[in-house]
Design a protein around this motif. Structure first.
Motif, PDB file in Angstrom:
ATOM      1  N   TRP A  28       0.772  -1.241  -0.141  1.00  0.00           N
ATOM      2  CA  TRP A  28      -0.039  -0.100   0.032  1.00  0.00           C
ATOM      3  C   TRP A  28       0.842   1.239  -0.012  1.00  0.00           C
ATOM      4  N   TYR A  29       1.864   1.202   0.882  1.00  0.00           N
ATOM      5  CA  TYR A  29       2.754   2.180   0.871  1.00  0.00           C
ATOM      6  C   TYR A  29       3.512   2.666  -0.443  1.00  0.00           C
ATOM      7  N   ILE A  30       4.170   1.683  -1.067  1.00  0.00           N
ATOM      8  CA  ILE A  30       4.614   1.890  -2.366  1.00  0.00           C
ATOM      9  C   ILE A  30       3.906   2.249  -3.564  1.00  0.00           C
ATOM     10  N   THR A  31       2.672   1.594  -3.426  1.00  0.00           N
ATOM     11  CA  THR A  31       1.777   1.922  -4.636  1.00  0.00           C
ATOM     12  C   THR A  31       1.271   3.603  -4.486  1.00  0.00           C
ATOM     13  N   THR A  32       1.002   3.853  -3.111  1.00  0.00           N
ATOM     14  CA  THR A  32       0.253   5.390  -3.196  1.00  0.00           C
ATOM     15  C   THR A  32       1.707   6.307  -3.142  1.00  0.00           C
ATOM     16  N   ASP A  33       2.724   5.961  -2.810  1.00  0.00           N
ATOM     17  CA  ASP A  33       4.062   6.743  -2.870  1.00  0.00           C
ATOM     18  C   ASP A  33       4.373   7.147  -4.157  1.00  0.00           C
ATOM     19  N   LYS A  34       4.297   6.014  -4.809  1.00  0.00           N
ATOM     20  CA  LYS A  34       4.656   6.155  -6.440  1.00  0.00           C
ATOM     21  C   LYS A  34       3.812   6.721  -7.253  1.00  0.00           C
ATOM     22  N   LEU A  35       2.433   6.382  -6.969  1.00  0.00           N
ATOM     23  CA  LEU A  35       1.564   7.077  -7.771  1.00  0.00           C
ATOM     24  C   LEU A  35       1.348   8.566  -7.574  1.00  0.00           C
ATOM     25  N   GLY A  36       1.515   8.953  -6.254  1.00  0.00           N
ATOM     26  CA  GLY A  36       1.545  10.335  -5.809  1.00  0.00           C
ATOM     27  C   GLY A  36       2.400  11.002  -6.576  1.00  0.00           C
ATOM     28  N   SER A  37       3.779  10.478  -6.497  1.00  0.00           N
ATOM     29  CA  SER A  37       4.752  11.220  -7.048  1.00  0.00           C
ATOM     30  C   SER A  37       4.782  11.285  -8.478  1.00  0.00           C
ATOM     31  N   MET A  38       4.065  10.073  -9.189  1.00  0.00           N
ATOM     32  CA  MET A  38       3.915  10.268 -10.741  1.00  0.00           C
ATOM     33  C   MET A  38       2.699  11.303 -10.967  1.00  0.00           C
ATOM     34  N   THR A  39       1.696  11.477 -10.194  1.00  0.00           N
ATOM     35  CA  THR A  39       0.556  12.397 -10.338  1.00  0.00           C
ATOM     36  C   THR A  39       0.965  13.738 -10.338  1.00  0.00           C
ATOM     37  N   THR A  40       2.071  13.973  -9.284  1.00  0.00           N
ATOM     38  CA  THR A  40       2.592  15.063  -9.243  1.00  0.00           C
ATOM     39  C   THR A  40       3.516  15.680 -10.367  1.00  0.00           C
ATOM     40  N   THR A  41       4.499  14.774 -10.668  1.00  0.00           N
ATOM     41  CA  THR A  41       5.434  15.172 -11.670  1.00  0.00           C
ATOM     42  C   THR A  41       4.698  15.118 -12.996  1.00  0.00           C
ATOM     43  N   LEU A  42       3.665  14.493 -13.291  1.00  0.00           N
ATOM     44  CA  LEU A  42       2.897  14.582 -14.646  1.00  0.00           C
ATOM     45  C   LEU A  42       2.093  15.969 -14.886  1.00  0.00           C
ATOM     46  N   ASP A  44       2.576  18.787 -12.924  1.00  0.00           N
ATOM     47  CA  ASP A  44       3.375  20.189 -13.189  1.00  0.00           C
ATOM     48  C   ASP A  44       4.410  19.939 -14.404  1.00  0.00           C
ATOM     49  N   GLY A  45       4.399  19.037 -15.390  1.00  0.00           N
ATOM     50  CA  GLY A  45       5.092  19.104 -16.488  1.00  0.00           C
ATOM     51  C   GLY A  45       6.545  18.826 -16.325  1.00  0.00           C
ATOM     52  N   SER A  46       6.845  18.366 -15.221  1.00  0.00           N
ATOM     53  CA  SER A  46       8.372  18.154 -15.001  1.00  0.00           C
ATOM     54  C   SER A  46       8.685  16.320 -14.940  1.00  0.00           C
ATOM     55  N   ALA A  47       7.963  15.766 -15.537  1.00  0.00           N
ATOM     56  CA  ALA A  47       7.982  14.225 -15.505  1.00  0.00           C
ATOM     57  C   ALA A  47       9.166  13.965 -16.759  1.00  0.00           C
ATOM     58  N   THR A  48       9.802  13.054 -15.985  1.00  0.00           N
ATOM     59  CA  THR A  48      11.088  12.182 -17.129  1.00  0.00           C
ATOM     60  C   THR A  48      10.547  11.064 -17.306  1.00  0.00           C
ATOM     61  N   GLY A  49      11.069  10.151 -18.205  1.00  0.00           N
ATOM     62  CA  GLY A  49      10.983   8.832 -18.462  1.00  0.00           C
ATOM     63  C   GLY A  49      11.252   7.814 -17.461  1.00  0.00           C
ATOM     64  N   VAL A  50      11.840   8.078 -16.309  1.00  0.00           N
ATOM     65  CA  VAL A  50      12.279   7.512 -15.348  1.00  0.00           C
ATOM     66  C   VAL A  50      10.937   7.353 -14.518  1.00  0.00           C
ATOM     67  N   ASP A  51      10.382   8.528 -14.146  1.00  0.00           N
ATOM     68  CA  ASP A  51       9.209   8.779 -13.515  1.00  0.00           C
ATOM     69  C   ASP A  51       8.016   8.107 -14.020  1.00  0.00           C
ATOM     70  N   VAL A  52       7.798   8.215 -15.081  1.00  0.00           N
ATOM     71  CA  VAL A  52       6.370   7.714 -16.130  1.00  0.00           C
ATOM     72  C   VAL A  52       6.645   6.239 -15.934  1.00  0.00           C
ATOM     73  N   TYR A  53       7.808   5.557 -16.764  1.00  0.00           N
ATOM     74  CA  TYR A  53       7.935   4.156 -17.097  1.00  0.00           C
ATOM     75  C   TYR A  53       8.329   3.567 -15.836  1.00  0.00           C
ATOM     76  N   VAL A  54       9.306   3.805 -15.030  1.00  0.00           N
ATOM     77  CA  VAL A  54       9.721   3.019 -13.894  1.00  0.00           C
ATOM     78  C   VAL A  54       8.524   3.025 -12.890  1.00  0.00           C
ATOM     79  N   GLY A  55       8.137   4.292 -12.800  1.00  0.00           N
ATOM     80  CA  GLY A  55       7.024   4.451 -11.662  1.00  0.00           C
ATOM     81  C   GLY A  55       5.971   3.587 -11.864  1.00  0.00           C
TER      82      GLY A  55
END
Length: 137
Positions: A28-42, A44-55
């Motif tokens: 639950w922690y891993i999923t919510t943490d990673k989805l939260g950071s992906m949502t934030t970076t996507l 605000d437009g600062s998402a990288t390939g690592v954030d999107v694909y590895v996330g």
């Protein structure tokens, strides 16, 4: 009589429950943490390939851990349900209690031990000094 312990005192059973709940919490922690950071970076437009694909892969790992934890909890429930089906030995009544009889009292007076004329030193057997000397050598 069964030599197996009751389920409440079974360490493997409680280990399964604790590890399953910890796996659910970790997933639950891993999923919510990673989805939260992906949502934030996507957003605000600062998402990288690592954030999107590895996330996405890490979020999927978290959901797999949640599923494994749920299966562990269900397995623990199944073990608990099956343990209730185990036959228990019947209680054997040796002698039924006659509640109408008042011949015996509940607590009898303790009796003092009878005193004898001989003292403990007089009743003890004498020790041979030769046997003690051979042991001491």
């Amino acid at each position: 009589m069964s030599t197996r312990p009751r389920l409440i005192r079974s360490i493997p059973f409680w280990g399964l429950v604790v590890v399953s709940l910890a796996t659910i919490a970790g997933g639950w922690y891993i999923t919510t943490d990673k989805l939260g950071s992906m949502t934030t970076t996507l957003t605000d437009g600062s998402a990288t390939g690592v954030d999107v694909y590895v996330g996405q892969s890490i979020a999927q790992l978290g959901s797999i851990l949640i599923g494994a934890g749920v299966i562990g909890v269900l397995l623990a429930f199944g073990v608990a349900a099956l343990s209730t089906l185990r036959p228990h030995p019947a209680v054997e009544v040796v002698e039924p209690i006659d509640w109408t009889s008042e011949s015996e009292t509940a607590a009898e007076e303790p009796q003092a031990p009878k005193a004898t004329d001989a003292t403990p030193a007089e009743t003890a057997e004498p020790v041979e000094t030769e046997a003690e000397a051979s042991v001491a050598r």
